[in-house]
Design a protein around this motif. Structure first.
Motif, PDB file in Angstrom:
ATOM      1  N   HIS A  54       0.729  -1.317  -0.020  1.00 13.16           N
ATOM      2  CA  HIS A  54       0.142   0.019  -0.141  1.00 13.16           C
ATOM      3  C   HIS A  54       0.826   1.113  -0.133  1.00 13.16           C
ATOM      4  CE1 HIS A  54      -3.426   2.585   0.944  1.00 13.16           C
ATOM      5  NE2 HIS A  54      -2.649   3.056   1.897  1.00 13.16           N
ATOM      6  N   GLN A  55       2.139   1.304   0.815  1.00 13.95           N
ATOM      7  CA  GLN A  55       2.944   2.271   0.780  1.00 13.95           C
ATOM      8  C   GLN A  55       3.535   2.785  -0.701  1.00 13.95           C
ATOM      9  OE1 GLN A  55       6.149   2.110   3.685  1.00 13.95           O
ATOM     10  NE2 GLN A  55       7.338   3.342   2.629  1.00 13.95           N
ATOM     11  N   TYR A  56       3.940   1.721  -1.348  1.00  9.15           N
ATOM     12  CA  TYR A  56       4.507   1.883  -2.562  1.00  9.15           C
ATOM     13  C   TYR A  56       3.393   1.759  -3.816  1.00  9.15           C
ATOM     14  CZ  TYR A  56       9.083   1.383  -0.458  1.00  9.15           C
ATOM     15  OH  TYR A  56      10.145   1.576   0.135  1.00  9.15           O
ATOM     16  N   GLY A  57       2.022   1.752  -3.280  1.00 10.72           N
ATOM     17  CA  GLY A  57       1.124   1.821  -4.470  1.00 10.72           C
ATOM     18  C   GLY A  57       0.768   0.577  -5.117  1.00 10.72           C
ATOM     19  N   LEU A  58       1.501  -0.363  -4.932  1.00 12.21           N
ATOM     20  CA  LEU A  58       1.523  -1.686  -5.662  1.00 12.21           C
ATOM     21  C   LEU A  58       0.220  -2.434  -5.424  1.00 12.21           C
ATOM     22  CD1 LEU A  58       5.055  -3.170  -4.778  1.00 12.21           C
ATOM     23  CD2 LEU A  58       4.435  -1.813  -6.861  1.00 12.21           C
ATOM     24  N   ASP A  59      -0.747  -1.994  -4.576  1.00 12.40           N
ATOM     25  CA  ASP A  59      -2.019  -2.770  -4.448  1.00 12.40           C
ATOM     26  C   ASP A  59      -3.070  -1.863  -5.539  1.00 12.40           C
ATOM     27  OD1 ASP A  59      -2.097  -0.121  -3.248  1.00 12.40           O
ATOM     28  OD2 ASP A  59      -3.237  -0.751  -1.427  1.00 12.40           O
ATOM     29  N   LYS A  60      -2.843  -0.909  -6.274  1.00 13.03           N
ATOM     30  CA  LYS A  60      -3.395  -0.287  -7.314  1.00 13.03           C
ATOM     31  C   LYS A  60      -3.381  -1.005  -8.604  1.00 13.03           C
ATOM     32  CE  LYS A  60      -2.819   4.157  -4.941  1.00 13.03           C
ATOM     33  NZ  LYS A  60      -2.426   5.556  -5.341  1.00 13.03           N
ATOM     34  N   PRO A  61      -4.184  -0.726  -9.586  1.00 13.34           N
ATOM     35  CA  PRO A  61      -4.232  -1.423 -10.873  1.00 13.34           C
ATOM     36  C   PRO A  61      -2.973  -0.526 -11.725  1.00 13.34           C
ATOM     37  CG  PRO A  61      -6.488  -0.736 -10.403  1.00 13.34           C
ATOM     38  CD  PRO A  61      -5.667   0.060  -9.136  1.00 13.34           C
ATOM     39  N   LEU A  62      -2.441  -1.323 -12.566  1.00 14.20           N
ATOM     40  CA  LEU A  62      -1.328  -0.860 -13.155  1.00 14.20           C
ATOM     41  C   LEU A  62      -1.334   0.249 -13.717  1.00 14.20           C
ATOM     42  CD1 LEU A  62       0.151  -4.231 -14.819  1.00 14.20           C
ATOM     43  CD2 LEU A  62       1.242  -2.689 -12.937  1.00 14.20           C
ATOM     44  N   LEU A  63      -2.678   0.609 -14.504  1.00 12.58           N
ATOM     45  CA  LEU A  63      -2.557   2.039 -15.341  1.00 12.58           C
ATOM     46  C   LEU A  63      -2.575   3.124 -14.154  1.00 12.58           C
ATOM     47  CD1 LEU A  63      -5.050   0.949 -18.220  1.00 12.58           C
ATOM     48  CD2 LEU A  63      -2.709   1.323 -18.282  1.00 12.58           C
ATOM     49  N   THR A  64      -3.370   2.895 -12.947  1.00 10.95           N
ATOM     50  CA  THR A  64      -3.277   3.882 -11.975  1.00 10.95           C
ATOM     51  C   THR A  64      -1.681   4.252 -11.590  1.00 10.95           C
ATOM     52  OG1 THR A  64      -5.470   3.178 -11.328  1.00 10.95           O
ATOM     53  CG2 THR A  64      -4.521   4.536  -9.901  1.00 10.95           C
ATOM     54  N   GLN A  65      -1.202   2.954 -11.204  1.00  9.12           N
ATOM     55  CA  GLN A  65       0.186   3.234 -10.853  1.00  9.12           C
ATOM     56  C   GLN A  65       0.958   3.956 -11.737  1.00  9.12           C
ATOM     57  OE1 GLN A  65       2.313  -0.278  -9.465  1.00  9.12           O
ATOM     58  NE2 GLN A  65       0.184  -1.410  -9.391  1.00  9.12           N
TER      59      GLN A  65
END
Length: 308
Positions: A54-65
């Motif tokens: 969650h801290q590195y944003g890896l739980d978001k969809p790839l396009l959102t990242q």
């Protein structure tokens, strides 16, 4: 000229977005969890893994990242490595070393390559021409890592002329041998390409006209022959500068140069996605800018070329 530059800059935007998106998807779509890799062989606590993801944003969809990464770039933020250090700081340490190495290699291939190409083109069919052609063919046939290891073994271990590995990556003197190895393949191509264009232009009508007008030999060779012969060479050199920076990974690994190549290689090994994407993003920008500079140099070398 201004309209041409503006149009090219606008064309760079979709190319940049498409290239970085492709790299981003390739890096973050690889199998395996980079967060779990941080723990090595130890069992990872699921709660800690979830918190770091969650801290590195890896739980978001790839396009959102990717969108978050792209918006961060406009603020000068390349993200944070999994070790907690900003990627911009890692690149600030590595890029000055690789820029020195690449520029030194570039200078070597330009000076020696163009000089040898002009010499062999003017001496076509003679001994020096045949000798240079054979030597460049040998260099082209040998992989760069083989040339690097042979140079390291011969000059460093057997003859003791250099230290086998670079001790100070910021010392331009210690970077000379790695720069020669890095420039070897491109040097051979530049030599052969310059020779070919010189031989072709020696038979061109504008050369016969220049000689018939009684112009000094220095002006005929330096202005008429050299400027027209360098047009295809400049095309190769413009793209090669980016290749030197990206291709330094092998040379830097052999000679222990702490630059971009070494950092990129270690980041790939440890699944450091943010660092890999950040470095490749800068290399893409180098390629785009160098291609624009090449197009602008065409008008300098050939007065017949004009950009609207």
């Amino acid at each position: 000229m201004g309209r041409f530059v503006a149009r090219r800059l606008l064309q760079m935007i979709p190319v940049f977005i498409g290239t970085t998106l492709l790299i981003f998807l390739m890096v973050y779509s690889l199998p395996g969890d980079p967060i779990k890799a941080l723990f090595g062989s130890k069992a990872a606590d699921p709660a800690t893994v979830a918190r770091l993801r969650h801290q590195y944003g890896l739980d978001k969809p790839l396009l959102t990242q990717y969108w978050d990464y792209l918006t961060g770039l406009f603020k000068g933020d390349f993200g944070q490595s999994f070790t907690g250090r900003p990627v911009a700081d890692l690149m600030a340490d590595a890029f000055p070393v690789t820029i020195r190495l690449a520029l030194l290699s570039f200078a070597i291939e330009v000076v020696l390559g163009v000089s040898l190409g002009m010499l062999t083109g003017l001496k076509r069919g003679k001994l020096v021409d045949q000798l240079v052609l054979v030597l460049t063919l040998i260099v082209v046939s040998i992989p760069v890592f083989v040339i690097g290891f042979l140079t390291q073994f011969t000059l460093g271990m057997k003859w003791k002329l250099i230290t086998p590995t670079v001790q100070d990556s910021m010392d331009i003197g210690q970077l000379f041998v790695p720069a020669m190895v890095l420039a070897a393949l491109s040097l051979a191509y530049v030599t052969r390409l310059t020779r070919t264009t010189v031989v072709e232009n020696l038979r061109a009508d504008f050369m016969r006209t220049a000689v018939a007008k009684g112009l000094p030999r220095r002006r005929v060779l330096g202005v008429h022959l050299m400027r027209n012969s360098l047009i295809p060479v400049v095309t190769f050199l413009g793209t090669d500068l980016g290749m030197l920076m990206g291709g330094a990974i092998v040379t830097e690994g052999i000679f222990n140069v702490q630059g971009v190549g070494n950092t990129l290689f270690k980041s790939i090994q440890t699944s450091e996605g943010p660092t890999v994407v950040g470095i490749v993003t800068v290399l893409v920008l180098v390629y785009l800018v160098s291609s624009l500079v090449v197009d602008l140099l065409y008008a300098v070398l050939d007065p017949r070329i004009r950009y609207a």
